[in-house]
Design a protein around this motif. Structure first.
Motif, PDB file in Angstrom:
ATOM      1  N   ALA A 107       0.815  -1.218   0.000  1.00 40.74           N
ATOM      2  CA  ALA A 107       0.000   0.000   0.000  1.00 40.74           C
ATOM      3  C   ALA A 107       0.849   1.269   0.000  1.00 40.74           C
ATOM      4  O   ALA A 107       0.301   2.366   0.179  1.00 40.74           O
ATOM      5  N   SER A 108       2.168   1.151  -0.198  1.00 45.08           N
ATOM      6  CA  SER A 108       3.052   2.313  -0.098  1.00 45.08           C
ATOM      7  C   SER A 108       2.661   3.414  -1.078  1.00 45.08           C
ATOM      8  O   SER A 108       2.649   4.594  -0.723  1.00 45.08           O
ATOM      9  N   ASP A 109       2.333   3.038  -2.311  1.00 45.58           N
ATOM     10  CA  ASP A 109       2.001   4.062  -3.302  1.00 45.58           C
ATOM     11  C   ASP A 109       0.691   4.757  -2.955  1.00 45.58           C
ATOM     12  O   ASP A 109       0.548   5.972  -3.144  1.00 45.58           O
ATOM     13  N   ARG A 110      -0.273   4.014  -2.442  1.00 44.27           N
ATOM     14  CA  ARG A 110      -1.548   4.635  -2.024  1.00 44.27           C
ATOM     15  C   ARG A 110      -1.349   5.544  -0.813  1.00 44.27           C
ATOM     16  O   ARG A 110      -1.971   6.609  -0.719  1.00 44.27           O
ATOM     17  N   LEU A 111      -0.481   5.141   0.100  1.00 40.50           N
ATOM     18  CA  LEU A 111      -0.192   6.003   1.246  1.00 40.50           C
ATOM     19  C   LEU A 111       0.496   7.288   0.798  1.00 40.50           C
ATOM     20  O   LEU A 111       0.243   8.364   1.347  1.00 40.50           O
ATOM     21  N   ARG A 112       1.360   7.183  -0.201  1.00 39.35           N
ATOM     22  CA  ARG A 112       2.045   8.377  -0.713  1.00 39.35           C
ATOM     23  C   ARG A 112       1.048   9.392  -1.250  1.00 39.35           C
ATOM     24  O   ARG A 112       1.144  10.587  -0.951  1.00 39.35           O
ATOM     25  N   HIS A 113       0.088   8.936  -2.028  1.00 37.03           N
ATOM     26  CA  HIS A 113      -0.919   9.853  -2.563  1.00 37.03           C
ATOM     27  C   HIS A 113      -1.830  10.396  -1.456  1.00 37.03           C
ATOM     28  O   HIS A 113      -2.162  11.588  -1.439  1.00 37.03           O
ATOM     29  N   SER A 114      -2.229   9.527  -0.553  1.00 37.00           N
ATOM     30  CA  SER A 114      -3.200   9.926   0.469  1.00 37.00           C
ATOM     31  C   SER A 114      -2.625  10.951   1.437  1.00 37.00           C
ATOM     32  O   SER A 114      -3.331  11.867   1.874  1.00 37.00           O
ATOM     33  N   PHE A 115      -1.327  10.811   1.780  1.00 34.17           N
ATOM     34  CA  PHE A 115      -0.704  11.748   2.707  1.00 34.17           C
ATOM     35  C   PHE A 115       0.012  12.892   2.002  1.00 34.17           C
ATOM     36  O   PHE A 115       0.666  13.712   2.654  1.00 34.17           O
ATOM     37  N   SER A 116      -0.076  12.943   0.655  1.00 32.01           N
ATOM     38  CA  SER A 116       0.546  14.013  -0.151  1.00 32.01           C
ATOM     39  C   SER A 116       2.047  14.110   0.110  1.00 32.01           C
ATOM     40  O   SER A 116       2.597  15.194   0.304  1.00 32.01           O
ATOM     41  N   MET A 117       2.720  12.956   0.111  1.00 30.49           N
ATOM     42  CA  MET A 117       4.163  12.907   0.305  1.00 30.49           C
ATOM     43  C   MET A 117       4.837  12.536  -1.020  1.00 30.49           C
ATOM     44  O   MET A 117       4.179  12.068  -1.954  1.00 30.49           O
ATOM     45  N   PHE A 118       6.139  12.750  -1.102  1.00 28.51           N
ATOM     46  CA  PHE A 118       6.844  12.449  -2.346  1.00 28.51           C
ATOM     47  C   PHE A 118       7.133  10.952  -2.482  1.00 28.51           C
ATOM     48  O   PHE A 118       7.052  10.393  -3.571  1.00 28.51           O
ATOM     49  N   GLY A 119       7.484  10.306  -1.392  1.00 26.19           N
ATOM     50  CA  GLY A 119       7.788   8.880  -1.447  1.00 26.19           C
ATOM     51  C   GLY A 119       7.517   8.215  -0.116  1.00 26.19           C
ATOM     52  O   GLY A 119       7.601   8.853   0.946  1.00 26.19           O
TER      53      GLY A 119
END
Length: 450
Positions: A107-119
């Motif tokens: 779920a790393s990529d979904r967490l990146r989008h959801s928390f508005s982080m770069f990686g």
């Protein structure tokens, strides 16, 4: 009210300018606070949307029904610690029963989008505890190494990872390594950072540069031995094999296998010897290994077999004798002849910059981290210095070394020239240098890695 509005506009403009021109400053001034609040506020809903929650326990459901209370909501992993860093946030999570570390990784990529982080990357700290590293900006676009790094024997910082942590070259943990990269991929800069990190240490540097020494000979004042042709390289490697045998004889005489000696003090390599008896560790840097493996005549074939055999021996047996290999090249494939795959099997650390062919990427990562092969061949040409680093554990990271000019590397080698040890076995190969070169102030380093 007007003054407050003007001040607010100025703050927003300053934040926008910092985010555009100096993302690291923006992160420390504004981004870290906003990101921490965003993670804490959105945490439960994001984990639920990403499928990282578990149903409530049966006893809680039974208790809710018995007391006529609302059904408990699904539970996300518990936050144990939220720690800000100079490049992002580190979130330590305690998994619920039934959850797995692979659920977080998937779920790393979904967490990146959801928390508005770069990686977002994750790793298991111990059973049931996962560390999630989130970066607030592209740390590899303009590499800035931290002012302070961990200092341990035979461990040097050489690059920055995509999660903001420092990438170390640890010779005690990973004694031998293979570094590949096409022309203008940043391999030479990575090598300079390696030499610059080793220069202040009590270590002997040995170089083999068959391009007539154009890469390593400018750094000659810090090298105990240098070879600029395959013929000289063959003799130098034979001298290193002889040194390895001498070191093993020394260890054998100093093993101290007696009843009154604790098990931990029995010598099995140079690091178990008393400091006054410990031989100087040697790091061997081989530039363009393909030049050592190519041949056109029978005589050159015999020389080639001699060189590859010596390299394989050093890779198999050199660790305990304090001899470490750094094999570099543009191309590394089975067509280089017999012994090459045997040599590769002993090179635990693997680093691949941009490559021109998939075969070299497979030779670098196919046997340890197949997922890294695709990442290695997708490195764009304009991002010089970007590389994929992996090891035999199967893990891999994107890294980028800070730009170090040849002048900066020469200055460092000249500054620490007094630390260059004189090894009797390698005396015939000691490079001849003139008087100490005056340290020339380096030009301001370019933000891009060459």
């Amino acid at each position: 009210m007007t003054a407050f509005t003007v001040a607010l506009v100025l703050v927003v403009a300053a934040a926008g300018l910092l985010r555009w021109r100096r993302p690291a400053w923006y992160w420390l001034a504004f981004g870290v606070t906003l990101a921490a609040l965003r993670v804490l506020v959105r945490y439960r809903s994001v984990m639920d949307a990403c499928g990282l929650t578990v149903p409530p326990a049966r006893w809680r459901l039974s208790l809710a029904r018995a007391t006529n209370r609302p059904i408990p909501e699904p539970r996300p992993p518990r936050i144990r610690r939220l720690r800000p860093t100079r490049t992002g946030l580190v979130l330590r999570l305690k998994l619920r029963p039934g959850q797995d570390v692979f659920d977080i990784a998937a779920a790393s990529d979904r967490l990146r989008h959801s928390f508005s982080m770069f990686g977002v990357t994750s790793r298991e700290v111990r059973s049931g505890v996962v560390e999630v590293r989130m970066t607030g900006y592209d740390v590899l676009k303009r590499v800035q190494m931290p002012a302070e790094t961990e200092t341990l024997p035979m461990r040097v910082p050489v690059a920055l990872r995509e999660d903001g942590s420092v990438h170390y070259r640890d010779y005690r943990a990973i004694p031998h390594a293979l570094t590949l990269g096409a022309t203008e991929s940043g391999k030479s800069v990575y090598q300079r950072n390696l030499v610059a990190g080793l220069a202040p240490l009590d270590v002997a540097l040995v170089g083999i540069d068959c391009k007539q020494g154009v890469e390593l000979f400018p750094l000659a004042r810090r090298f105990s031995a240098l070879a600029d042709s395959p013929d000289t390289a063959a003799e130098l490697l034979d001298a290193l094999v002889a040194r390895m045998a001498d070191v093993y004889r020394l260890i054998r005489t100093q093993q101290r296998i007696t009843v009154d000696v604790p098990d931990a003090e029995i010598a099995a390599d140079i690091w178990d010897l008393p400091e006054e008896l410990r031989p100087t560790p040697v790091v061997v840097l081989v530039d363009e290994v393909a030049e050592l493996a190519l041949y056109a005549t029978k005589e050159e074939e015999r020389r080639r077999d001699r060189i590859i055999t010596a390299l394989v021996r050093l890779a198999q047996l050199g660790r305990a004798a304090g001899i470490y290999l750094e094999i570099c090249g543009q191309r590394f494939g089975s067509e280089l002849g017999k012994g090459i795959t045997m040599l590769r099997a002993q090179l635990t650390g693997r680093t691949a910059h941009r490559l021109n062919d998939e075969t070299s990427a497979n030779m670098a990562f196919g046997d340890i981290a197949p997922d890294a092969v695709l990442a290695a061949i997708q490195i764009p040409a304009e991002l010089r210095g970007l590389a994929i680093a992996g090891d035999a554990s199967g893990g891999w990271h994107r890294i980028r070394a800070p730009h170090t000019s040849l002048r900066q590397a020469v200055n460092l080698c000249n500054r620490y020239a007094d630390r260059t040890p004189d090894l009797p076995e390698l005396a015939p190969f000691r490079p001849t240098t003139g008087t100490a070169t005056e340290l020339v102030p380096s030009a301001k380093a370019s933000p891009a890695t060459a």
